[in-house]
Design an enzyme around this catalytic site. Sequence first.
Site, mmCIF file in Angstrom:
data_model
loop_
_atom_site.group_PDB
_atom_site.id
_atom_site.type_symbol
_atom_site.label_atom_id
_atom_site.label_comp_id
_atom_site.label_asym_id
_atom_site.label_seq_id
_atom_site.Cartn_x
_atom_site.Cartn_y
_atom_site.Cartn_z
ATOM 1 N N GLU A 87 0.815 -1.139 0.006
ATOM 2 C CA GLU A 87 0.014 -0.006 0.000
ATOM 3 C C GLU A 87 0.969 1.274 -0.005
ATOM 4 O O GLU A 87 0.624 2.309 0.736
ATOM 5 C CB GLU A 87 -0.890 -0.090 1.115
ATOM 6 C CG GLU A 87 -2.004 -1.269 0.992
ATOM 7 C CD GLU A 87 -2.894 -1.333 2.415
ATOM 8 O OE1 GLU A 87 -2.621 -0.522 3.247
ATOM 9 O OE2 GLU A 87 -3.492 -2.290 2.665
ATOM 10 N N ASN B 19 2.160 -4.747 -3.369
ATOM 11 C CA ASN B 19 0.701 -4.963 -3.289
ATOM 12 C C ASN B 19 -0.155 -3.761 -2.731
ATOM 13 O O ASN B 19 0.257 -2.953 -2.152
ATOM 14 C CB ASN B 19 0.444 -5.992 -1.986
ATOM 15 C CG ASN B 19 -0.779 -6.550 -1.814
ATOM 16 O OD1 ASN B 19 -1.635 -7.122 -2.778
ATOM 17 N ND2 ASN B 19 -1.373 -6.793 -0.626
ATOM 18 N N HIS C 209 -10.394 -5.796 -2.168
ATOM 19 C CA HIS C 209 -11.630 -5.628 -1.359
ATOM 20 C C HIS C 209 -12.815 -4.785 -1.944
ATOM 21 O O HIS C 209 -12.751 -3.500 -1.967
ATOM 22 C CB HIS C 209 -11.122 -4.849 -0.067
ATOM 23 C CG HIS C 209 -10.082 -5.661 0.769
ATOM 24 N ND1 HIS C 209 -10.105 -6.746 1.319
ATOM 25 C CD2 HIS C 209 -8.811 -5.223 0.893
ATOM 26 C CE1 HIS C 209 -9.125 -7.035 1.773
ATOM 27 N NE2 HIS C 209 -8.333 -6.228 1.588
ATOM 28 N N GLU D 206 -6.292 -10.442 -1.938
ATOM 29 C CA GLU D 206 -7.184 -10.168 -0.717
ATOM 30 C C GLU D 206 -8.755 -10.065 -0.925
ATOM 31 O O GLU D 206 -9.173 -9.079 -0.664
ATOM 32 C CB GLU D 206 -6.577 -8.850 0.098
ATOM 33 C CG GLU D 206 -5.034 -8.863 0.330
ATOM 34 C CD GLU D 206 -4.510 -7.939 1.285
ATOM 35 O OE1 GLU D 206 -5.543 -7.054 1.955
ATOM 36 O OE2 GLU D 206 -3.324 -7.660 1.226
ATOM 37 N N ASP E 217 -12.296 -10.063 -1.123
ATOM 38 C CA ASP E 217 -13.719 -10.073 -0.509
ATOM 39 C C ASP E 217 -14.442 -8.995 -0.936
ATOM 40 O O ASP E 217 -14.034 -8.253 -1.841
ATOM 41 C CB ASP E 217 -13.621 -10.021 1.303
ATOM 42 C CG ASP E 217 -12.739 -8.476 1.489
ATOM 43 O OD1 ASP E 217 -13.059 -7.590 1.085
ATOM 44 O OD2 ASP E 217 -12.289 -9.003 2.656
#
Length: 473
Positions: free
Chosen positions: A170, A211, A247, A275, A277
Amino acid sequence: MAESRHRTTPRRAAGRLLGLLLTTSLFAAGLVAAGTTAAHAADPLRQVAARQGIHFGSAIANQHLSVPQYRQIAGEQFSAVTAENEMKWESLEGRRGQYNWGPADSIIDFAEQNDQIVRGHTLVWHSQLPSWLNDGSFSGSQLQGIMDDHIEAVAGRYAGDVYAWDVVNEPFNEDGTFRDSIWYRGLGQDYIADALRKAHEVDPNAELYINDYNVAGINSKSDGLYDLAVRLLDEGVPLHGIGIQSHLVSGQVPSSMRQNIQRFADLGLDVAITELDIRMQTPSDASKLRQQADDYTTVVNACLAVPRCIGVTVWGVDDGHSWVPDVFDGQGAALLYDAQYQPKPAWDAVYAALGGTEDPGDPDDPDEPSGPCAVDYTVVNDWGSGFQGSVEITNTGSSAVTDWQLAWDSPGVTVTNGWNGRWSQSGGRTTVSAPSWNPTLQAGQSTTLGFVADKSGSVSPPSEFRLNGTVCS
């Protein structure tokens, strides 16, 4: 010198994934052939994903591995694992120079037991740093030494166990500029290249990633990441891949996701959905679950459409252990399994997107078993606005089923009273868990559940029942 966790010759992790994917596919096939505790009647996700040449993983937390259903799903369904928090700086080195390796080692051990690859997360990040580092007022040269020492300690310890590292996590703001982090303030943007070079020096066999989140589609943030990747590659920095966290919000999957993955792949980089979701406003209902299933299909298809997209990792095993409700007020239900460890429509959508097909066998063939359980569903009495029902479960398998849970979908039906089990409902799904006095169904044993329910109009009997996630006949 970095401390190594190996006491004998280390197992080589997958610097290249193909061989390991074949291994995990065979391993998963063995689990299903054994047939005892598969979380779904069909082949596990790890196996159907391996046939497509990708891994399918999950973030896991060491503290939850003591929960039998969580541990079972995590081990059987996924070919890759990411430590949810155990490898972050705050967790490893709460006090300077004092490393707590135990929880992270447990993740590695779990992966080895289940023949899974491990994604290391994360070496350099602005968040979840220990207070001694955040509040230390270190000079640039001191920060450089601290960062190098940490990478050497962590990547060195897990060299051979971790196939890839999120080396820098990030680093961007939403507008594509660099985040004002402790690393950027002290070292400038060169900290990213320096971290990648150091990680490559410590473990030259690991795949090294940057990432970030909100970079699934083409936007200002992913443009900044793309421009950085171009510069690093031009400078010969050892960058091997891009991690797209994903996300996402249900109904808002970026339409440019596949094109975005493709442009990074065109640079010669691997891409991983790291990641995933897809959250919704809770409570869930049948319509929201259908939309979520469509969104998961879109993401998986975007990855499969690009040969250098090597895998998909969901950020958690089940809704009951998801980070989403703690961070996004009123939102949740973001994963493939619900809080009762039952596969959701999103599971079936992912399974289908990966090319999986269920083979229930020929019910007319008496020599072919119809499944490890059977359910007899009966409407005892119907008075228009409600009814009384009876559900008999029989364990038709060859071994006992412990801590059983039976689940079925019944839209338009609201259970008002149930007995002989612990009853719950969520989004049209009814789940009955074993009572404390009857936690085990022995082979050949039956138990009968009863309930009273309200209904809206005419409703059809449930089309499918799952005992601990396995479809019953």
